[in-house]
Design a protein around this motif. Structure first.
Motif, PDB file in Angstrom:
ATOM      1  N   ARG A  18      -7.549 -10.211   0.388  1.00 34.17           N
ATOM      2  CA  ARG A  18      -8.359  -9.416   1.318  1.00 34.17           C
ATOM      3  C   ARG A  18      -7.533  -8.212   1.769  1.00 34.17           C
ATOM      4  O   ARG A  18      -6.363  -8.343   2.131  1.00 34.17           O
ATOM      5  CB  ARG A  18      -8.793 -10.244   2.508  1.00 34.17           C
ATOM      6  CG  ARG A  18      -9.557  -9.443   3.576  1.00 34.17           C
ATOM      7  CD  ARG A  18     -10.436 -10.349   4.407  1.00 34.17           C
ATOM      8  NE  ARG A  18     -11.547 -10.891   3.623  1.00 34.17           N
ATOM      9  CZ  ARG A  18     -12.421 -11.783   4.092  1.00 34.17           C
ATOM     10  NH1 ARG A  18     -12.323 -12.216   5.338  1.00 34.17           N
ATOM     11  NH2 ARG A  18     -13.393 -12.232   3.321  1.00 34.17           N
ATOM     12  N   LEU A  19      -8.185  -7.034   1.747  1.00 30.83           N
ATOM     13  CA  LEU A  19      -7.519  -5.795   2.129  1.00 30.83           C
ATOM     14  C   LEU A  19      -7.628  -5.603   3.634  1.00 30.83           C
ATOM     15  O   LEU A  19      -8.727  -5.517   4.194  1.00 30.83           O
ATOM     16  CB  LEU A  19      -8.157  -4.612   1.393  1.00 30.83           C
ATOM     17  CG  LEU A  19      -7.587  -3.229   1.711  1.00 30.83           C
ATOM     18  CD1 LEU A  19      -6.099  -3.172   1.415  1.00 30.83           C
ATOM     19  CD2 LEU A  19      -8.330  -2.153   0.921  1.00 30.83           C
ATOM     20  N   GLY A  20      -6.475  -5.567   4.281  1.00 32.06           N
ATOM     21  CA  GLY A  20      -6.416  -5.360   5.725  1.00 32.06           C
ATOM     22  C   GLY A  20      -5.545  -4.181   6.070  1.00 32.06           C
ATOM     23  O   GLY A  20      -5.079  -3.438   5.198  1.00 32.06           O
ATOM     24  N   PHE A  21      -5.287  -3.981   7.362  1.00 33.11           N
ATOM     25  CA  PHE A  21      -4.467  -2.856   7.802  1.00 33.11           C
ATOM     26  C   PHE A  21      -3.041  -2.959   7.251  1.00 33.11           C
ATOM     27  O   PHE A  21      -2.396  -1.935   7.010  1.00 33.11           O
ATOM     28  CB  PHE A  21      -4.439  -2.809   9.334  1.00 33.11           C
ATOM     29  CG  PHE A  21      -5.737  -2.363   9.939  1.00 33.11           C
ATOM     30  CD1 PHE A  21      -6.114  -1.025   9.907  1.00 33.11           C
ATOM     31  CD2 PHE A  21      -6.588  -3.277  10.539  1.00 33.11           C
ATOM     32  CE1 PHE A  21      -7.312  -0.618  10.465  1.00 33.11           C
ATOM     33  CE2 PHE A  21      -7.788  -2.872  11.098  1.00 33.11           C
ATOM     34  CZ  PHE A  21      -8.154  -1.540  11.057  1.00 33.11           C
ATOM     35  N   ASP A  22      -2.551  -4.199   7.075  1.00 30.30           N
ATOM     36  CA  ASP A  22      -1.182  -4.398   6.590  1.00 30.30           C
ATOM     37  C   ASP A  22      -1.112  -4.538   5.079  1.00 30.30           C
ATOM     38  O   ASP A  22      -0.050  -4.867   4.542  1.00 30.30           O
ATOM     39  CB  ASP A  22      -0.578  -5.647   7.247  1.00 30.30           C
ATOM     40  CG  ASP A  22      -0.476  -5.505   8.750  1.00 30.30           C
ATOM     41  OD1 ASP A  22      -0.303  -4.362   9.210  1.00 30.30           O
ATOM     42  OD2 ASP A  22      -0.576  -6.530   9.451  1.00 30.30           O
ATOM     43  N   ALA A  34      -5.381  -0.125  -3.110  1.00 26.26           N
ATOM     44  CA  ALA A  34      -4.985  -1.535  -3.230  1.00 26.26           C
ATOM     45  C   ALA A  34      -4.662  -1.836  -4.688  1.00 26.26           C
ATOM     46  O   ALA A  34      -5.452  -1.521  -5.586  1.00 26.26           O
ATOM     47  CB  ALA A  34      -6.106  -2.435  -2.742  1.00 26.26           C
ATOM     48  N   ALA A  38     -12.122  -0.940   0.216  1.00 23.17           N
ATOM     49  CA  ALA A  38     -11.992  -0.477   1.591  1.00 23.17           C
ATOM     50  C   ALA A  38     -11.555  -1.643   2.466  1.00 23.17           C
ATOM     51  O   ALA A  38     -11.482  -2.796   2.006  1.00 23.17           O
ATOM     52  CB  ALA A  38     -13.322   0.099   2.081  1.00 23.17           C
ATOM     53  N   LEU A  39     -11.266  -1.345   3.732  1.00 23.49           N
ATOM     54  CA  LEU A  39     -10.811  -2.398   4.645  1.00 23.49           C
ATOM     55  C   LEU A  39     -11.838  -3.521   4.731  1.00 23.49           C
ATOM     56  O   LEU A  39     -13.040  -3.269   4.889  1.00 23.49           O
ATOM     57  CB  LEU A  39     -10.559  -1.810   6.036  1.00 23.49           C
ATOM     58  CG  LEU A  39      -9.336  -0.908   6.189  1.00 23.49           C
ATOM     59  CD1 LEU A  39      -9.281  -0.352   7.604  1.00 23.49           C
ATOM     60  CD2 LEU A  39      -8.057  -1.654   5.863  1.00 23.49           C
ATOM     61  N   GLY A  40     -11.342  -4.753   4.623  1.00 20.04           N
ATOM     62  CA  GLY A  40     -12.212  -5.918   4.702  1.00 20.04           C
ATOM     63  C   GLY A  40     -12.754  -6.381   3.371  1.00 20.04           C
ATOM     64  O   GLY A  40     -13.377  -7.454   3.298  1.00 20.04           O
ATOM     65  N   ASP A  41     -12.524  -5.601   2.289  1.00 22.75           N
ATOM     66  CA  ASP A  41     -13.030  -5.998   0.976  1.00 22.75           C
ATOM     67  C   ASP A  41     -12.156  -7.077   0.367  1.00 22.75           C
ATOM     68  O   ASP A  41     -10.960  -7.199   0.665  1.00 22.75           O
ATOM     69  CB  ASP A  41     -13.092  -4.791   0.039  1.00 22.75           C
ATOM     70  CG  ASP A  41     -14.207  -3.827   0.413  1.00 22.75           C
ATOM     71  OD1 ASP A  41     -15.021  -4.198   1.278  1.00 22.75           O
ATOM     72  OD2 ASP A  41     -14.258  -2.723  -0.157  1.00 22.75           O
ATOM     73  N   LEU A  79       0.841  -1.193   0.000  1.00 20.15           N
ATOM     74  CA  LEU A  79       0.000   0.000   0.000  1.00 20.15           C
ATOM     75  C   LEU A  79       0.877   1.245   0.000  1.00 20.15           C
ATOM     76  O   LEU A  79       1.821   1.364   0.791  1.00 20.15           O
ATOM     77  CB  LEU A  79      -0.913   0.010   1.224  1.00 20.15           C
ATOM     78  CG  LEU A  79      -1.988  -1.084   1.275  1.00 20.15           C
ATOM     79  CD1 LEU A  79      -2.792  -0.951   2.558  1.00 20.15           C
ATOM     80  CD2 LEU A  79      -2.899  -0.997   0.073  1.00 20.15           C
ATOM     81  N   ALA A 124      -6.805   7.979   0.343  1.00 22.67           N
ATOM     82  CA  ALA A 124      -6.597   6.660   0.954  1.00 22.67           C
ATOM     83  C   ALA A 124      -5.632   5.838   0.101  1.00 22.67           C
ATOM     84  O   ALA A 124      -5.633   5.940  -1.122  1.00 22.67           O
ATOM     85  CB  ALA A 124      -7.933   5.939   1.075  1.00 22.67           C
TER      86      ALA A 124
END
Length: 715
Positions: A412-416, A262, A378-381, A234, A259
């Motif tokens: 999966r898109l996460g914080f990391d 991804a 977005a996060l969790g997508d 990211l 933002a």
């Protein structure tokens, strides 16, 4: 009808061309001299080294076969061959890959899985004949040489199970593409698979022949491209200008870069926007918050409760009065958006909804590198690639593929950042994605010639798999090949080799083959599966697919481990020791006695008879203890200490070399002979004393005078 792994069942058609010979440094002969004396039986003719075909997939897969009809039918070209692999040309660290007995060549071909990093292979036959294979990186290339082509065709008749293999040679300086195309046209609808591999062949001094091989290339079918997928880190820096903000309050957001986006990096082996592969593959984005809102709205409607209407992009345009506003988000209302790759990559000025493609130019070389930016994630997508066509999904995630269904790769898109995950066939999300992907493929307008060509290709594969499945059924084997699975370069040869294995093993062993993993176990470790298939009566340790920590171990160690005899072969044994130890371990009764005596095989010059005597002698612990007592009683302290040290190691689970064990067995045998004599002497009844005869008159007179003389002397 059952299948018999015989030359009659294995079809060959051959058209040989001229062969080129090239000089190279002579290979090292130290391994050859040690192994030459080990092979039992008659000397194999040297000609087999030049007649055998080797195809390498560029990774760990290696296939060997006698694809000449007259050669397979001849007994002389089917010797016992030991396959060794090394990381050096001198074969200093060679290890045993497999031992192919003559009867295994009746199937026509054998497939091996080479250890990682081993690019030098030696094939040793009885009598010293040897073939060296040098597996060369295709980036370096071979100068001159020839092309060796292999065409896999459907069986000649519906009742025949085996595919037809047609091997031919073609000069390296010729037009391979034209020659292959002419051959493909001649085969017509019977052709299923075709490989081409460049090689050079050299006759060395003695009985050694050297082949240098480049990785095999698939010549037919050509539609299935390879696509590697890599998740990029990211990054807040935008690689393309973001859209203008609809509200002044968002100007600060845009100045900060917005933002992080991804991004997936796609690496194509062969890039063409007209390629049918691109038209059958799609990028997708699953917006989990929208899915949750949709499910909530459905539940509210079902209960008759109030619902909320989401704010749309059109609502924002009406509010701002900017009808041409383009948002950095997904405009459509659905929770899943799917874009066909051909349309996405071919877009010039259009801005696909939520996803954009940009071709990277910083990496030179063939093929192409494309970055897919998922602006609406977005996060969790979840996001990734999918193909609704069985022949279209050739995706691989770098650096480690998570597996799952072969026609979809999901992140999966996460914080990391993005993390790959495996999507299973029963995932409810997959069905919805595939439905949308099929609609996107129809929108890509797959050309009629391409559509007509793709359907028969899959039909040919299904016909070939159906014939092989009939062979498995005829042999009484329950597992079946999946006609929709993705094929690697050597898979047609693997399929037939497995069918031949099932047909050759005893009836009681076929259920064991299935219980030990079936075809997947064979694919992961063909040598070990072959070794165990013919011995269904063995009491084996738990055996699954080859584990990562076992890949570095040679065959003899893996075989000993599944027999529950780990340690019977000394660590770091050389190639000759591994080969002879493997032959001895195939004699299971001897292996059990070696394990009982805790004797490890560490020398190549084993005599099976004397080794069996040594193991039988030392396996009796009570006999060894009596030998210690014998040494103490008769004053042999050194021998007694050696036996005590052996017993201490044995009870502690340690191993003793077979060479030392042979010396200890001599002491035990000597002591045992002594104790047997002692025992036999004690078992005999004592001898009775002979009765005394009565003395005569003369003896009585002599005794009288003797007694009188003794009394006179005392007085």
């Amino acid at each position: 009808m059952g299948i018999a792994a015989s030359p009659e069942n294995f079809n060959f058609r051959t058209a040989r061309g001229p062969a080129s010979r090239f000089a190279s440094p002579h290979p090292d002969k130290r391994i050859s001299s040690r192994l030459r004396a080990l092979g039992p039986g008659k000397t194999a003719p040297r000609m087999w080294q030049e007649r055998v075909d080797a195809f390498w997939d560029g990774k760990q897969g290696l296939a060997l076969g006698f694809f000449d009809e007259e050669n397979v039918a001849a007994e002389v070209v089917r010797p016992e061959i030991a396959v060794l692999a090394s990381a050096t040309e001198a074969m200093d660290d060679a290890e045993l890959v497999d031992l192919v007995l003559p009867e295994r060549w009746r199937s026509g071909c054998q497939v091996f899985e080479l250890p990682h990093g081993r690019r030098f292979v030696a094939l040793h036959a009885a009598g010293g004949a040897e073939l060296r294979l040098e597996l060369c990186d295709d980036k370096l290339g071979l100068v001159g040489g020839e092309w060796r082509l292999l065409f896999v065709e459907l069986p000649d008749t519906g009742m025949q199970a085996a595919p037809a293999f047609d091997a031919s040679s073609f000069p390296a300086r010729g037009d391979l593409a034209r020659h292959a195309q002419e051959r493909i046209v001649r085969s017509g609808a019977q052709l299923v698979w075709a490989l081409g591999q460049k090689r050079s062949l050299e006759r060395s001094a003695g009985a050694i022949v050297v082949q240098r091989l480049e990785p095999a290339q698939r010549l037919f079918p050509a539609q299935q491209s390879h696509l590697a997928v890599e998740a990029r880190e990211l990054c807040e820096a935008r690689e393309e200008a973001p859209p203008r903000a609809p509200f002044a309050i968002l100007e600060h957001w845009l100045r900060e870069g917005g933002a992080p986006c991804a991004t997936l990096r796609l690496r194509f082996a062969s890039f063409s926007q007209g390629d049918a592969f691109l038209k059958r593959a799609s990028a997708f984005l699953v917006m989990q918050q929208r899915r949750a809102f949709r499910d909530w709205a459905r539940e509210q409607r079902r209960l008759g409760e109030p619902i909320a209407d989401p704010l749309t992009c059109d609502d924002i345009r009406v509010a701002t009065g900017r009808q041409s506003e383009r948002f950095d988000a997904v405009e459509r209302s659905g929770p899943i958006v799917v874009h066909n790759l051909a349309r996405l990559i071919g877009a010039r000025n259009a801005s696909p909804d939520g996803v954009s493609a940009r071709r990277a130019t910083e990496e030179p070389g063939p093929g192409a590198v494309v970055d897919l930016a998922f602006h609406g994630a977005a996060l969790g997508d979840d996001l990734g690639l999918v193909s609704a066509c069985p022949d279209g999904g050739d995706f691989e995630v770098l650096p480690a593929d998570p597996g799952g269904v072969r026609h979809a790769r999901v992140f999966r898109l996460g914080f990391d950042g993005l993390s790959p995950r495996a999507m299973q066939e029963d995932d409810p999300l997959l069905e919805e994605i595939l439905r949308l992907a099929a609609e996107a493929e129809r929108g890509a307008e797959l050309g009629l010639p391409e559509a007509k060509r793709a359907a028969p290709l899959q039909e040919r594969r299904e016909r070939l798999i159906a014939s092989l499945n009939r062979a498995l059924a005829a042999a009484g084997y329950g597992e079946r090949f999946d006609p929709t699975r993705k094929w690697d370069a050597l898979d047609p040869l693997r399929f037939w080799s497995f069918c031949a294995l099932v047909a050759q093993c005893p009836a009681a062993g076929r259920a064991d083959v299935a219980a030990r993993g079936g075809y997947e176990a064979f694919r992961a470790d063909p040598a070990l599966t072959e070794a165990l298939a013919g011995q269904p009566d063995l009491r084996l340790a738990d055996l699954g697919l080859r584990r990562a920590e076992e890949e570095a171990k040679p065959l003899v160690y893996r075989y000993a481990a599944v027999l529950g005899l780990a340690g019977v072969v000394a660590p770091r044994a050389d190639a000759a020791t591994q080969l002879e130890a493997y032959r001895l371990l195939r004699r299971t009764a001897l292996a059990r006695e070696l394990a009982a005596a805790r004797l490890s095989l560490d020398e190549p010059s084993f005599d099976a008879a004397s080794l069996a005597d040594t193991a039988a002698t030392l396996s009796n612990e009570a006999m060894v203890e009596r030998a210690v007592i014998y040494c103490d009683d008769w004053g042999f302290p050194e021998k007694g200490e050696a036996l005590r040290a052996y017993l201490e190691r044995r009870r502690g689970g340690e191993w003793t070399s077979a060479l030392e064990g042979s010396h200890l067995a001599v002491i035990v045998a000597e002591a045992d002979a002594y104790w047997r004599e002692v025992g036999a002497a004690r078992a005999r009844p004592p001898e009775e004393a002979a009765p005394e005869k009565p003395a005569g008159l003369l003896a009585a007179v002599r005794g009288f005078f003797v007694r009188g003389a003794s009394k006179a002397a005392q007085s």
